[in-house]
Design a protein around this motif. Structure first.
Motif, PDB file in Angstrom:
ATOM      1  N   ALA A 150       0.822  -1.145   0.061  1.00  0.00           N
ATOM      2  CA  ALA A 150      -0.041   0.177  -0.015  1.00  0.00           C
ATOM      3  C   ALA A 150       0.943   1.371   0.027  1.00  0.00           C
ATOM      4  CB  ALA A 150      -0.838  -0.111   1.362  1.00  0.00           C
ATOM      5  N   LYS A 151       2.113   1.303   0.522  1.00  0.00           N
ATOM      6  CA  LYS A 151       2.800   2.486   0.814  1.00  0.00           C
ATOM      7  C   LYS A 151       3.908   2.431  -0.357  1.00  0.00           C
ATOM      8  CE  LYS A 151       1.764   2.718   5.666  1.00  0.00           C
ATOM      9  NZ  LYS A 151       2.232   2.354   6.960  1.00  0.00           N
ATOM     10  N   GLU A 152       4.010   1.709  -1.654  1.00  0.00           N
ATOM     11  CA  GLU A 152       4.580   1.828  -2.487  1.00  0.00           C
ATOM     12  C   GLU A 152       3.674   2.230  -3.864  1.00  0.00           C
ATOM     13  OE1 GLU A 152       6.332  -2.201  -3.640  1.00  0.00           O
ATOM     14  OE2 GLU A 152       6.421  -2.778  -1.565  1.00  0.00           O
ATOM     15  N   PHE A 153       4.330   3.078  -4.676  1.00  0.00           N
ATOM     16  CA  PHE A 153       4.019   3.477  -6.024  1.00  0.00           C
ATOM     17  C   PHE A 153       3.639   2.485  -6.818  1.00  0.00           C
ATOM     18  CE2 PHE A 153       4.270   5.742  -9.982  1.00  0.00           C
ATOM     19  CZ  PHE A 153       3.277   6.660  -9.933  1.00  0.00           C
ATOM     20  N   LYS A 154       2.493   2.027  -7.276  1.00  0.00           N
ATOM     21  CA  LYS A 154       2.231   0.990  -8.273  1.00  0.00           C
ATOM     22  C   LYS A 154       0.967   1.199  -8.972  1.00  0.00           C
ATOM     23  CE  LYS A 154       3.516  -3.299  -7.269  1.00  0.00           C
ATOM     24  NZ  LYS A 154       3.470  -4.541  -6.225  1.00  0.00           N
ATOM     25  N   PRO A 155       1.071   2.002 -10.028  1.00  0.00           N
ATOM     26  CA  PRO A 155      -0.054   2.347 -10.931  1.00  0.00           C
ATOM     27  C   PRO A 155      -0.777   1.097 -11.437  1.00  0.00           C
ATOM     28  CG  PRO A 155       1.872   3.845 -11.398  1.00  0.00           C
ATOM     29  CD  PRO A 155       2.216   2.815 -10.558  1.00  0.00           C
ATOM     30  N   GLU A 156       0.112  -0.135 -11.623  1.00  0.00           N
ATOM     31  CA  GLU A 156      -0.874  -1.302 -12.081  1.00  0.00           C
ATOM     32  C   GLU A 156      -1.922  -1.702 -11.284  1.00  0.00           C
ATOM     33  OE1 GLU A 156       3.072  -2.771 -10.076  1.00  0.00           O
ATOM     34  OE2 GLU A 156       2.518  -1.116 -11.032  1.00  0.00           O
ATOM     35  N   ARG A 157      -1.875  -1.199 -10.160  1.00  0.00           N
ATOM     36  CA  ARG A 157      -3.301  -1.757  -9.140  1.00  0.00           C
ATOM     37  C   ARG A 157      -4.436  -1.058  -9.841  1.00  0.00           C
ATOM     38  NH1 ARG A 157      -1.588  -1.170  -4.060  1.00  0.00           N
ATOM     39  NH2 ARG A 157       0.232   0.102  -4.399  1.00  0.00           N
ATOM     40  N   PHE A 158      -4.317  -0.211 -10.528  1.00  0.00           N
ATOM     41  CA  PHE A 158      -5.581   0.359 -11.289  1.00  0.00           C
ATOM     42  C   PHE A 158      -5.859   0.125 -12.733  1.00  0.00           C
ATOM     43  CE2 PHE A 158      -4.789   3.460  -7.992  1.00  0.00           C
ATOM     44  CZ  PHE A 158      -6.183   3.803  -7.187  1.00  0.00           C
ATOM     45  N   ALA A 159      -5.035  -0.998 -13.036  1.00  0.00           N
ATOM     46  CA  ALA A 159      -5.017  -1.585 -14.409  1.00  0.00           C
ATOM     47  C   ALA A 159      -6.557  -1.955 -14.930  1.00  0.00           C
ATOM     48  CB  ALA A 159      -4.217  -2.804 -14.622  1.00  0.00           C
ATOM     49  N   GLU A 160      -7.306  -2.510 -14.143  1.00  0.00           N
ATOM     50  CA  GLU A 160      -8.790  -2.896 -14.184  1.00  0.00           C
ATOM     51  C   GLU A 160      -9.607  -1.890 -13.784  1.00  0.00           C
ATOM     52  OE1 GLU A 160      -9.297  -7.159 -14.291  1.00  0.00           O
ATOM     53  OE2 GLU A 160      -7.507  -7.300 -13.297  1.00  0.00           O
ATOM     54  N   GLY A 161      -9.321  -0.499 -13.484  1.00  0.00           N
ATOM     55  CA  GLY A 161     -10.163   0.286 -12.992  1.00  0.00           C
ATOM     56  C   GLY A 161     -10.115   0.592 -11.453  1.00  0.00           C
ATOM     57  N   VAL A 162     -10.974   1.428 -10.809  1.00  0.00           N
ATOM     58  CA  VAL A 162     -10.971   1.715  -9.460  1.00  0.00           C
ATOM     59  C   VAL A 162     -11.604   0.664  -8.792  1.00  0.00           C
ATOM     60  CG1 VAL A 162     -12.053   3.344  -7.981  1.00  0.00           C
ATOM     61  CG2 VAL A 162     -10.861   4.387  -9.915  1.00  0.00           C
ATOM     62  N   SER A 163     -12.621   0.187  -9.383  1.00  0.00           N
ATOM     63  CA  SER A 163     -13.685  -0.666  -8.661  1.00  0.00           C
ATOM     64  C   SER A 163     -13.088  -2.015  -8.406  1.00  0.00           C
ATOM     65  CB  SER A 163     -14.741  -1.101  -9.502  1.00  0.00           C
ATOM     66  OG  SER A 163     -16.033  -2.096  -8.609  1.00  0.00           O
ATOM     67  N   LYS A 164     -12.175  -2.471  -9.399  1.00  0.00           N
ATOM     68  CA  LYS A 164     -11.353  -3.717  -9.209  1.00  0.00           C
ATOM     69  C   LYS A 164     -10.233  -3.663  -8.223  1.00  0.00           C
ATOM     70  CE  LYS A 164     -10.560  -7.768 -10.799  1.00  0.00           C
ATOM     71  NZ  LYS A 164     -11.685  -9.103 -10.826  1.00  0.00           N
ATOM     72  N   ALA A 165      -9.602  -2.279  -8.402  1.00  0.00           N
ATOM     73  CA  ALA A 165      -8.451  -2.045  -7.341  1.00  0.00           C
ATOM     74  C   ALA A 165      -8.912  -2.031  -5.795  1.00  0.00           C
ATOM     75  CB  ALA A 165      -7.869  -0.601  -7.739  1.00  0.00           C
ATOM     76  N   THR A 166     -10.205  -1.387  -5.454  1.00  0.00           N
ATOM     77  CA  THR A 166     -10.632  -1.160  -4.320  1.00  0.00           C
ATOM     78  C   THR A 166     -11.720  -2.209  -3.806  1.00  0.00           C
ATOM     79  OG1 THR A 166     -12.497  -0.045  -4.912  1.00  0.00           O
ATOM     80  CG2 THR A 166     -10.965   1.395  -4.502  1.00  0.00           C
ATOM     81  N   LYS A 167     -11.507  -3.461  -4.757  1.00  0.00           N
ATOM     82  CA  LYS A 167     -12.559  -4.603  -4.346  1.00  0.00           C
ATOM     83  C   LYS A 167     -13.952  -4.030  -3.919  1.00  0.00           C
ATOM     84  CE  LYS A 167      -8.285  -7.181  -2.807  1.00  0.00           C
ATOM     85  NZ  LYS A 167      -7.601  -6.048  -2.733  1.00  0.00           N
ATOM     86  N   GLY A 168     -14.341  -3.003  -4.616  1.00  0.00           N
ATOM     87  CA  GLY A 168     -15.510  -2.671  -4.218  1.00  0.00           C
ATOM     88  C   GLY A 168     -15.870  -1.887  -3.256  1.00  0.00           C
TER      89      GLY A 168
END
Length: 558
Positions: free
Chosen positions: A474-492
């Motif tokens: 969580a404290k690392e810069f990793k834009p790939e976490r949003f590769a499938e959009g906000v909803s997927k990145a936040t697990k809803g």
């Protein structure tokens, strides 16, 4: 006899008046805070004991000043610098709660007063299949308790139930900075939202793209003029980004240039600095009328800003009557929408908004519209300087979509990697690190029963960096976490809200994102960039999260 009775009545009335006043003061500074503290502690919440009048303010301000006294390393967690007291409170008193039931009892892991081992927490969560619900604690803002809420389910309720959790009434001095749509409640908020909405429709934003391009292009030409013979230069990009986003607001809101609106921006920046000073003191009712240096200056600034905006609005009204006014900028759209609202209700002016309201919305345009995008862009340049592989990937995408042509609206929508980067920057460096709400009646929030008078803190930056919500990275810069959009990145879950969430989500978020994409695309087309050796990493809050010592970056012409 009558004289004696009148004297007795006067004395009795004075005694009752003084007694009532004393009672109200004692209740405000002591009895009420202690009553609220007892109520919160009964529910398992913990925080410092209430201290007369100031609560935690002195300690909080002291820690904040100490944190701001020196830069930090690029690898350091910025929450220790921008949010030291809140972070300390959550770590010291927070408890992890789970929302499902086990044997009829709410399961609680971890103890108050100690930090929790994240790996242990993950193992327990996995074993019981329970969703983590937060680390709740409370602190004192003067005589007012403020409960820190990080539970995604609780956050969802707070954002959705806007009637139960309204925005607090700010210090009247702070409201001089800007009120407008962001501060209103109930029917007034609904009316303003309806009237302002048309200005931010996608079709309207498409027409604003040339203004975005023109303002950014002028900034980049200035940067190019600083290049040496080797095609490089070192500049502090922060003031240029501020001026550029200010120019965008001037053009898109008022059809004018930054030069014309320069004085308003200067005054609003000063007002933001003054507002921070006002926030860091306990507000005593009526204190705004005291002739202090701070009070007088804030009122002077507000008076001058209102005068400048009145002139702009009156000129627009005159031009509209003559049929000469543009209606494709924010002010024109706002005034046209307001006129239609009045006409639809039989020319009832009470159904529209007043000139005073228009002025407040303009102040909000100036401040929020400029600040959000400028801080997003400055931290994006800092992070892409630190992570050149992501800078290269973003540039490759921009060149693939646009080549060296001017970015167009449809193409901006196809910038997937750029969007991922901007989302991750917003997660890592949210423009506003804290949102607040208030409780005006006994209100249930999950397993908490909150009494009236309690404030609620939604610590955006802590939620955005919570390893229990985002994982160990969580404290690392990793834009790939949003590769499938906000909803997927936040697990809803409600764990990403840089523009707020729910019905009151920021009306200008699409405006800010399109402007940021345009600016970043043009920068990447023309330059590669890296942090200068003179760069000092010092995030700090001046309403928004800004670089305290600027952002010194070395640019290389492509």
């Amino acid at each position: 006899m009558e004289v004696s009775f009148l004297r007795f009545s006067s004395v009795l009335f004075a005694i009752i008046l003084i007694t009532t006043w004393v009672w109200r003061v004692v209740n405000w500074v002591w009895l009420r805070p202690k009553r609220l503290e007892k109520c919160l502690r009964k529910q398992g919440l913990k925080g410092n004991s209430y201290r007369f009048l100031f609560g935690d303010l002195k300690e909080s301000i002291s820690m904040y000043k100490e944190a701001r006294s020196k830069p930090i390393n690029l690898s350091d967690d910025i929450t220790t610098r921008v949010f030291p007291f809140v972070l300390q409170t959550v770590q010291k008193y927070g408890m992890y709660l789970y929302s499902t039931q086990s044997g009829g009892q709410t399961v609680i892991f971890g103890t108050q007063g100690s930090q929790i081992d994240h790996k242990t927490l993950f193992n327990k969560r996995k074993a019981f299949s329970f969703p983590v619900s937060g680390k709740d604690s409370f602190m004192w803002i003067g005589p007012n308790p403020r409960v820190n809420i990080t539970n995604p389910e609780h956050l969802k309720d707070i954002f959705n139930k806007i009637g139960d959790f309204p925005k607090p009434h700010n210090n009247p001095l702070v409201e001089l900075l800007a009120t407008g749509l962001a501060s209103y409640e109930g029917e007034k908020w609904a009316k303003h939202r309806k009237i302002i909405n048309p200005a931010f429709h996608v079709e309207k934003l498409k027409h604003m793209l040339p203004a975005f391009y023109l303002s950014c292009n002028e900034m980049l030409k200035k940067w190019e003029s600083f290049l040496n013979n080797e095609g490089s230069c070192e500049i502090d990009v922060w003031p240029y980004l501020q001026n550029m986003t200010g120019d965008v607001i001037s053009r898109t809101a008022f059809g004018s240039s930054y030069e014309e609106g320069r004085r308003i921006f200067q005054l609003q920046r000063e007002q933001a600095e003054l507002a921070i000073k006002a926030i860091q003191t306990v507000y005593v009712p009526g204190w705004r009328f005291a002739p202090t240096t701070l009070n007088k200056r804030m009122k002077e600034v507000d008076h001058e800003v209102q005068g400048l905006l009145k002139d702009i609005i009156h000129k627009r009204e005159k031009a509209m009557r003559a049929g000469e006014a543009p209606n494709d900028d924010l002010l024109g759209i706002l005034m046209e929408s307001n006129f239609k609202e009045i006409q639809e209700h039989g020319n009832n002016k009470n159904m529209g908004i007043s000139i005073r309201d228009v002025i407040e919305e303009c102040k909000l345009f100036y401040f929020a519209g400029q600040e959000t995008t400028s801080v997003l862009l400055v931290w994006t340049m800092v992070l892409l300087s630190r992570y050149p592989d992501w800078q290269a990937r973003a540039r490759e995408e921009v060149l693939q979509v646009f080549g060296y042509n001017n970015p167009d609206f449809d193409g901006l929508g196809h910038l997937k990697i750029v969007t991922m980067i901007l989302y991750e920057v917003l997660r890592f460096y949210p423009p506003v690190i804290l949102l607040t709400r208030t409780v005006q009646k006994q209100t249930q929030l999950g397993n908490l029963s909150l009494p009236p008078g309690v404030q609620i803190s939604l610590p955006v930056i802590l939620v955005h960096r919570d390893t229990n919500l985002w994982g160990e990275d969580a404290k690392e810069f990793k834009p790939e976490r949003f590769a499938e959009g906000v909803s997927k990145a936040t697990k809803g879950q409600v764990s990403f809200f840089p523009f707020g969430w729910g019905p009151r989500i920021c009306i200008g978020q699409n405006f800010a994102m399109i402007e940021a994409k345009m600016a970043l695309a043009l920068i990447l087309q023309r330059f590669t960039f890296e942090l200068s050796p003179s760069y000092a990493h010092a995030p700090c809050t001046v309403i928004t999260l800004q670089p305290q010592y600027g952002a010194h970056i070395t640019l290389h012409k492509r």
